[in-house]
Design an enzyme around this catalytic site. Structure first.
Site, mmCIF file in Angstrom:
data_model
loop_
_atom_site.group_PDB
_atom_site.id
_atom_site.type_symbol
_atom_site.label_atom_id
_atom_site.label_comp_id
_atom_site.label_asym_id
_atom_site.label_seq_id
_atom_site.Cartn_x
_atom_site.Cartn_y
_atom_site.Cartn_z
ATOM 1 N N ASN A 42 -9.940 -1.279 -9.846
ATOM 2 C CA ASN A 42 -9.054 -0.816 -9.313
ATOM 3 C C ASN A 42 -9.596 0.699 -9.309
ATOM 4 O O ASN A 42 -9.638 1.435 -10.340
ATOM 5 C CB ASN A 42 -7.711 -0.912 -9.622
ATOM 6 C CG ASN A 42 -6.611 -0.723 -8.779
ATOM 7 O OD1 ASN A 42 -6.781 0.460 -8.116
ATOM 8 N ND2 ASN A 42 -5.565 -1.036 -8.875
ATOM 9 N N ASP A 56 -12.771 8.551 -1.911
ATOM 10 C CA ASP A 56 -12.237 7.554 -3.092
ATOM 11 C C ASP A 56 -12.774 6.041 -2.620
ATOM 12 O O ASP A 56 -13.584 5.575 -3.362
ATOM 13 C CB ASP A 56 -10.692 7.322 -3.109
ATOM 14 C CG ASP A 56 -10.287 6.339 -4.330
ATOM 15 O OD1 ASP A 56 -11.072 6.684 -5.472
ATOM 16 O OD2 ASP A 56 -9.654 5.675 -4.168
ATOM 17 N N ASP A 57 -13.080 5.748 -1.266
ATOM 18 C CA ASP A 57 -13.764 4.667 -0.758
ATOM 19 C C ASP A 57 -15.273 4.901 -1.149
ATOM 20 O O ASP A 57 -15.674 3.738 -1.520
ATOM 21 C CB ASP A 57 -13.366 4.351 0.584
ATOM 22 C CG ASP A 57 -11.959 4.438 0.932
ATOM 23 O OD1 ASP A 57 -11.075 3.813 0.724
ATOM 24 O OD2 ASP A 57 -11.636 5.501 1.791
ATOM 25 N N LYS A 102 -1.023 6.865 -2.819
ATOM 26 C CA LYS A 102 -2.241 7.389 -3.702
ATOM 27 C C LYS A 102 -1.651 8.390 -4.347
ATOM 28 O O LYS A 102 -2.048 8.579 -5.547
ATOM 29 C CB LYS A 102 -3.384 7.935 -2.846
ATOM 30 C CG LYS A 102 -4.410 6.892 -2.463
ATOM 31 C CD LYS A 102 -5.686 7.047 -3.272
ATOM 32 C CE LYS A 102 -6.472 5.766 -3.985
ATOM 33 N NZ LYS A 102 -7.513 5.213 -3.058
ATOM 34 N N ASP A 144 -9.565 6.317 3.505
ATOM 35 C CA ASP A 144 -9.420 5.082 4.745
ATOM 36 C C ASP A 144 -9.987 5.752 6.060
ATOM 37 O O ASP A 144 -9.325 5.643 6.925
ATOM 38 C CB ASP A 144 -7.957 4.601 4.489
ATOM 39 C CG ASP A 144 -7.675 3.562 3.486
ATOM 40 O OD1 ASP A 144 -8.931 3.421 2.891
ATOM 41 O OD2 ASP A 144 -6.903 3.083 3.189
ATOM 42 N N TYR A 186 1.093 0.348 -4.548
ATOM 43 C CA TYR A 186 -0.300 0.434 -4.042
ATOM 44 C C TYR A 186 -0.826 -0.950 -3.501
ATOM 45 O O TYR A 186 -0.155 -1.891 -3.369
ATOM 46 C CB TYR A 186 -1.269 1.100 -5.011
ATOM 47 C CG TYR A 186 -2.334 1.795 -4.195
ATOM 48 C CD1 TYR A 186 -1.916 2.882 -3.136
ATOM 49 C CD2 TYR A 186 -3.570 1.332 -4.225
ATOM 50 C CE1 TYR A 186 -2.904 3.266 -2.363
ATOM 51 C CE2 TYR A 186 -4.616 1.984 -3.499
ATOM 52 C CZ TYR A 186 -4.202 3.007 -2.493
ATOM 53 O OH TYR A 186 -5.293 3.514 -1.679
ATOM 54 N N ASN A 207 -10.260 -5.662 -0.671
ATOM 55 C CA ASN A 207 -8.895 -5.755 -0.672
ATOM 56 C C ASN A 207 -8.004 -5.864 0.688
ATOM 57 O O ASN A 207 -8.821 -5.864 1.757
ATOM 58 C CB ASN A 207 -8.185 -4.176 -1.266
ATOM 59 C CG ASN A 207 -8.477 -4.094 -2.703
ATOM 60 O OD1 ASN A 207 -8.400 -4.801 -3.280
ATOM 61 N ND2 ASN A 207 -8.672 -2.757 -3.147
#
Length: 542
Positions: A442, A256-257, A161, A234, A90, A398
């Site tokens: 994370n 998730d973001d 993921k 994303d 990842y 990141n």
């Protein structure tokens, strides 16, 4: 006969670990060298081989080859060496892999659904061999990590993921489906690259994009039912918020973001308060970056603050300030702001940059979600350290190259006083004879356990309270020993145990909210979570 196929099928292949009896029964004689080894020995050999590679991308490719050849060994390796291999499968390495996906691409993984399939998306889903899917991770490749539009090559992200959903959260690999929606790319470099694997056209937007997404969401629900967790990954800011708002009431969706990041950061803050003191509401927060991550985190902090203090969320938002590319977000700018920034426009005069904002607001917590490296300058860190005994500094962007500051900079400039965590991994730093271990905020702490909790309770919707439940569970896993090193996150080595606790807490909240469909409710949710988790140990074949 069937022996040859067993060796070619990653789900069943065990390589030299097939026993004498299995080789006899399944027509494997002669197809393997005579030695019989254990899974542990195979694991030692492969780890040794992987460590020989100098470049992280080579290690990534070796891991992907293993996943294609021997699924259980891949997950055994990942679970047993999680701290070493997580940065390979990842972030940060997966980012480089996506950038070069066209050149390193060998065998397709997951489903590619492009505009060519418009009107036939349901048929495309039916081409996937597995019928019962529990988790889908889907991207359109428009904003991969801090790297921008990688189009079809963003597939590395859903694949990576989902391998973490399995390794860290115990969701069965066969129940996971990575999907890339190819709606074109605006990346000129890719459009002109002869090895590019996607559609050679610019991105479609507006109604055409919305219709395509709508067909996809409807097809998923029709094919897999409403208890499949769809994780958006994303997407660009504007689409991410719209999709979550549009489908949050009709599908089981999670971004998730926005939500995963928020949950993991809130957990770190709750844990950090045990070091620094005070409650969430007694602190003042300043963000650099007001996109998906920044506003998502801010909203979840405000929500938890509101829950703890029983005050309206609008009041709680006033403790939280955001800086974007034009300076501090203040009420005089309200007209020109995107809708997701509006709740954060408070009364204050115009402030043009981060350093002035730090000096004006005097925050106790500084959070970086800007996607731009080296923006927490020495002046900024020294300023926040001048009016805080222990400033909380989170540099979350990141991959590593985009972190707002490095661990060494944070500890040196704050004279060793900062409580510091980052999004990508950093090595421990020695300052004045004391070793400081930076925590890693994370998302892999949260989403695997969150996903397991949703799946095992048969939840039909995601509610914000379930995200708070995940944060609380994670914060409770930080031990005194961790705090003594300055850590605000537990080590990744216990991640399966942590995930089981998160899953149990998320499931409990789903049952309380009346959103869980699995009946009867299991008595001991932690034990139940552990019993649901996939084990990568080889099976014996009769």
């Amino acid at each position: 006969r069937c022996g040859y196929n067993l060796l070619r099928d990653p789900r069943y292949n065990k390589g030299l670990a097939f026993t004498e009896k299995e080789r006899e029964t399944h027509y494997l004689r002669g197809l393997l060298p005579p030695a019989v080894t254990s899974q542990e020995l195979q694991e030692r050999k492969i780890m040794h081989n992987i460590r020989q590679y100098q470049l992280p991308l080579q290690r990534y490719m070796a891991m992907m080859d293993l996943q294609e050849g021997n699924e259980r060994l891949f997950y055994k390796l990942l679970i047993d060496n999680v701290e070493e291999l997580l940065p390979i499968v990842y972030t940060p390495t997966v980012g480089e892999a996506c950038q070069k996906y066209g050149s390193i691409f060998s065998r397709p993984q997951g489903l590619y659904i492009s505009l060519k399939e418009k009107g036939k998306i349901l048929e495309v889903l039916k081409n996937w061999p597995e019928r019962s899917i529990q988790v889908i991770v889907v991207t359109d490749g428009e904003r991969i990590l801090g790297l921008g539009d990688l189009g079809c090559q963003g597939m590395g992200i859903p694949v990576g993921k989902l391998s973490l959903y399995t390794a860290l959260g115990g969701v069965r690999p066969s129940a996971c489906l990575p999907i890339t929606l190819d709606v074109g790319t605006n990346n000129e470099e890719l459009l002109n690259d002869e090895f590019y694997i996607g559609l050679r056209q610019r991105r479609v937007t507006g109604q055409e994009y919305a219709d395509f997404l709508h067909e996809f969401m409807a097809a998923v629900k029709q094919n897999y039912g409403e208890k499949v967790l769809i994780q958006f990954e994303d997407f660009a800011n504007h689409n991410a918020f719209d999709l979550l708002a549009r489908y949050g009431t009709t599908h089981l969706v999670f971004n998730d973001d926005i939500q995963g990041t928020a949950s993991v950061v809130l957990a770190g803050l709750v844990a950090a308060l045990k070091l620094v003191g005070g409650t969430l509401a007694e602190h003042t927060y300043l963000f650099l970056g007001a996109g998906e991550a920044g506003t998502g985190i801010a909203e979840l902090i405000a929500l938890e603050m509101s829950r703890q203090t029983k005050t309206p969320i609008d009041e709680c938002r006033k403790k939280i300030w955001l800086v974007d590319s034009k300076g501090l977000i203040v009420s005089t700018r309200k007209e020109s702001l995107q809708h997701f920034k509006k709740p954060w426009a408070h009364e204050h005069e115009h402030v043009g940059n981060l350093l002035d904002a730090v000096n004006a607001i005097k925050p106790t917590v500084l959070i970086g979600t800007s996607g731009k490296g080296q923006t927490f300058t020495q002046e900024v860190v020294e300023a926040i350290s001048s009016f805080n005994e222990m400033p909380i500094i989170l540099a979350l962007s990141n991959p590593t190259s985009q972190a707002e500051c490095t661990a060494e900079q944070a500890y040196t400039w704050s004279k060793g006083r900062a409580v510091f965590a980052t999004g990508s991994p950093f090595d421990p730093v020695e300052y004045n004879g004391k070793t400081h271990v930076p925590g890693q905020a994370n998302n892999a702490y949260i989403f695997p356990g969150f996903g397991l909790g949703v799946v095992m309770s048969g939840a039909i919707r995601v509610h914000d309270d379930m995200l708070l439940a995940a944060s609380e569970a994670l914060a409770q896993q930080v031990t005194q020993e961790n705090f003594d090193k300055g850590l605000i996150y537990p080590p990744f080595s216990n991640i399966r145990k942590i995930s089981a606790h998160i899953a149990a807490n998320v499931a409990a909240r789903a049952y309380e909210l009346g959103l869980a469909s699995r009946r009867p409710r299991p008595k001991d949710l932690v034990k139940y979570a552990e019993s649901c988790m996939y084990s990568p140990i080889y099976r014996n074949y009769r």
